[in-house]
Write a protein that holds these residues in place. Structure first.
Motif, PDB file in Angstrom:
ATOM      1  N   ILE A 149       0.834  -1.211   0.000  1.00 37.78           N
ATOM      2  CA  ILE A 149       0.000   0.000   0.000  1.00 37.78           C
ATOM      3  C   ILE A 149       0.868   1.261   0.000  1.00 37.78           C
ATOM      4  CG2 ILE A 149      -2.022  -1.022   1.121  1.00 37.78           C
ATOM      5  CD1 ILE A 149      -0.998   0.292   3.769  1.00 37.78           C
ATOM      6  N   GLU A 150       0.290   2.332  -0.559  1.00 45.22           N
ATOM      7  CA  GLU A 150       0.863   3.668  -0.453  1.00 45.22           C
ATOM      8  C   GLU A 150       0.252   4.309   0.782  1.00 45.22           C
ATOM      9  OE1 GLU A 150       2.822   4.624  -3.008  1.00 45.22           O
ATOM     10  OE2 GLU A 150       1.917   4.088  -4.929  1.00 45.22           O
ATOM     11  N   CYS A 151       1.104   4.882   1.626  1.00 50.11           N
ATOM     12  CA  CYS A 151       0.618   5.478   2.877  1.00 50.11           C
ATOM     13  C   CYS A 151       0.512   6.994   2.703  1.00 50.11           C
ATOM     14  CB  CYS A 151       1.560   5.118   4.013  1.00 50.11           C
ATOM     15  SG  CYS A 151       1.493   3.350   4.407  1.00 50.11           S
ATOM     16  N   VAL A 152      -0.681   7.454   2.342  1.00 52.39           N
ATOM     17  CA  VAL A 152      -0.906   8.873   2.059  1.00 52.39           C
ATOM     18  C   VAL A 152      -1.474   9.551   3.302  1.00 52.39           C
ATOM     19  CG1 VAL A 152      -2.176  10.515   0.599  1.00 52.39           C
ATOM     20  CG2 VAL A 152      -1.308   8.365  -0.376  1.00 52.39           C
ATOM     21  N   VAL A 153      -0.949  10.723   3.630  1.00 50.35           N
ATOM     22  CA  VAL A 153      -1.524  11.556   4.686  1.00 50.35           C
ATOM     23  C   VAL A 153      -1.921  12.887   4.069  1.00 50.35           C
ATOM     24  CG1 VAL A 153      -1.175  12.650   6.934  1.00 50.35           C
ATOM     25  CG2 VAL A 153      -0.048  10.467   6.423  1.00 50.35           C
ATOM     26  N   ARG A 154      -3.113  13.345   4.407  1.00 47.50           N
ATOM     27  CA  ARG A 154      -3.629  14.613   3.893  1.00 47.50           C
ATOM     28  C   ARG A 154      -3.924  15.562   5.052  1.00 47.50           C
ATOM     29  NH1 ARG A 154      -5.403  13.547  -1.355  1.00 47.50           N
ATOM     30  NH2 ARG A 154      -5.319  11.316  -1.755  1.00 47.50           N
ATOM     31  N   GLY A 155      -3.341  16.750   4.980  1.00 51.61           N
ATOM     32  CA  GLY A 155      -3.663  17.797   5.939  1.00 51.61           C
ATOM     33  C   GLY A 155      -4.617  18.819   5.343  1.00 51.61           C
ATOM     34  N   TYR A 156      -4.766  18.773   4.015  1.00 54.53           N
ATOM     35  CA  TYR A 156      -5.587  19.716   3.245  1.00 54.53           C
ATOM     36  C   TYR A 156      -6.365  18.920   2.198  1.00 54.53           C
ATOM     37  CZ  TYR A 156      -2.509  23.236   5.337  1.00 54.53           C
ATOM     38  OH  TYR A 156      -1.807  24.013   6.229  1.00 54.53           O
ATOM     39  N   LEU A 157      -7.461  19.502   1.736  1.00 57.19           N
ATOM     40  CA  LEU A 157      -8.371  18.782   0.842  1.00 57.19           C
ATOM     41  C   LEU A 157      -8.059  19.136  -0.615  1.00 57.19           C
ATOM     42  CD1 LEU A 157     -10.630  16.777   1.169  1.00 57.19           C
ATOM     43  CD2 LEU A 157     -12.210  18.712   1.508  1.00 57.19           C
TER      44      LEU A 157
ATOM     45  N   ASP B 245     -13.152  12.917  -3.959  1.00 63.72           N
ATOM     46  CA  ASP B 245     -13.940  11.938  -3.193  1.00 63.72           C
ATOM     47  C   ASP B 245     -14.862  12.650  -2.201  1.00 63.72           C
ATOM     48  OD1 ASP B 245     -12.570  10.033  -4.610  1.00 63.72           O
ATOM     49  OD2 ASP B 245     -11.324   9.344  -2.932  1.00 63.72           O
ATOM     50  N   TYR B 246     -14.346  13.696  -1.543  1.00 57.49           N
ATOM     51  CA  TYR B 246     -15.167  14.442  -0.583  1.00 57.49           C
ATOM     52  C   TYR B 246     -16.371  15.065  -1.266  1.00 57.49           C
ATOM     53  CZ  TYR B 246     -16.661  18.273   2.463  1.00 57.49           C
ATOM     54  OH  TYR B 246     -17.414  19.149   3.211  1.00 57.49           O
ATOM     55  N   ARG B 247     -16.149  15.679  -2.445  1.00 56.23           N
ATOM     56  CA  ARG B 247     -17.240  16.335  -3.163  1.00 56.23           C
ATOM     57  C   ARG B 247     -18.315  15.325  -3.566  1.00 56.23           C
ATOM     58  NH1 ARG B 247     -15.441  20.000  -8.115  1.00 56.23           N
ATOM     59  NH2 ARG B 247     -14.641  17.910  -8.530  1.00 56.23           N
ATOM     60  N   ALA B 248     -17.860  14.100  -3.901  1.00 60.10           N
ATOM     61  CA  ALA B 248     -18.809  13.076  -4.354  1.00 60.10           C
ATOM     62  C   ALA B 248     -19.530  12.411  -3.185  1.00 60.10           C
ATOM     63  CB  ALA B 248     -18.074  12.027  -5.198  1.00 60.10           C
TER      64      ALA B 248
END
Ligand code: Q0Z
Length: 285
Positions: A87-95, A102-105
């Motif tokens: 897996i790729e381990c992605v961290v998001r602090g901003y959208l 994905d959030y919009r959908a």
């Protein structure tokens, strides 16, 4: 001691040194809209290798990593060979990017329910771990935390999530104090010969992260990329269809883009880039 070529990325090459060690070599190639351009950015590979080495050195107490040495050429990293997680381990602090999409959908990202009313590029209430699959061709696909735990096992998943969030929080705070927003980033972990979960690949570079200038941050739309914006804007003027082959980049934009990479390097590491070229070990001290 022959170096056997074992892999190619879009802009990097991987060689085997022996059974325990690999050599990661970062070229000066640049990609945009997922296409590698015919024009190189001088010293880009050195900047990214130096930044990655800097973050490996600064985060050793948070998490073990694969770094053994930086070669005198400044673009080559000797590293411990790991058994990489799937897996790729992605961290998001901003959208932004696929997180915003994905959030919009759905109002969620990788199973994280987010508050209503967030705008594009909004800072999240707290950073979220959003794992993705490693696509062999095309784009990585976001997966739920449950799917990720199935792929690597629940113990390794929990540890990778904890370490990813700790690494991101440390680096994002450090960078923000120096005028740079790390909006999101992708870590790759592996297991070493002693069974320890270990940070590998490149870490917290502009190629593995979305990096924005803090003084231009304006939530409510897409943000300019710290490093690639000149190149993207130029490509958009051409009416290029974003398929191979990409366009050549004019020399003034090459120089401007190189200057942005060097600026990011100096702002983050506090070392003159010339000192790094003279002795790459300066970023490890
Ligand atoms: C990294 C990649 C690149 C092509 C494998 N320490 C490690 N142990 C085992 N495997 C890897 C590493 Cl870093 C590993 N990649 C990504 C890098 C060219 C692919 F430079 N693949």
């Amino acid at each position: 001691m022959p170096e056997v070529h074992v892999g190619s990325g879009k802009v990097r090459e991987l060689y085997a040194l022996d059974d325990e060690r690999l050599l990661l070599v970062a070229s000066d190639r640049i990609s945009t809209f997922d296409v590698v351009l015919p024009t190189e950015i001088p010293d880009k590979g050195r900047v990214l290798t130096g930044l990655s080495g800097f973050w490996f050195a600064r985060t050793r107490e948070i998490c073990p990593n694969h770094l053994l040495a930086l070669r005198p050429d400044g673009r080559s990293t000797e590293c411990r060979r790991l058994e990489m997680l799937a897996i790729e381990c992605v961290v998001r602090g901003y959208l932004s990017g696929s997180g915003w999409k994905d959030y919009r959908a759905t109002g969620t990202v990788c199973g994280h329910e987010l508050p209503d009313g967030l705008v594009e590029s909004a800072r999240l209430p707290e950073p979220i771990f959003t794992p993705a699959t490693k696509a062999t061709s095309g784009h990585d696909e976001n997966i739920t935390r449950e799917q990720a735990a199935e792929l690597v096992g629940p113990e390794l998943f929990a540890e990778a999530e904890r370490l990813s969030l700790a690494l991101y929080s440390f680096a994002a705070e450090y960078a923000l104090e120096r005028g740079i927003i790390i909006a999101d980033t992708k870590f790759e972990f592996g297991v070493d010969a002693e069974g320890r979960l270990t940070l590998g690949d490149e870490a917290l570079t502009p190629d593995s992260s979305r990096v924005w200038p803090a003084d231009e941050y304006e939530p409510g739309g897409a943000q300019p990329s710290f490093d690639k914006q000149f190149v993207r804007d130029y490509c958009e003027t051409l009416g290029w269809d974003k398929t191979e082959p990409g366009p050549e980049i004019p020399s003034d934009l090459v120089a401007g883009t190189r200057a942005r990479y060097v600026e990011a390097f100096e702002q983050l590491t506090g070392s003159p880039f010339a000192a790094y070229v003279a002795d790459p070990a300066v970023v490890l001290a």
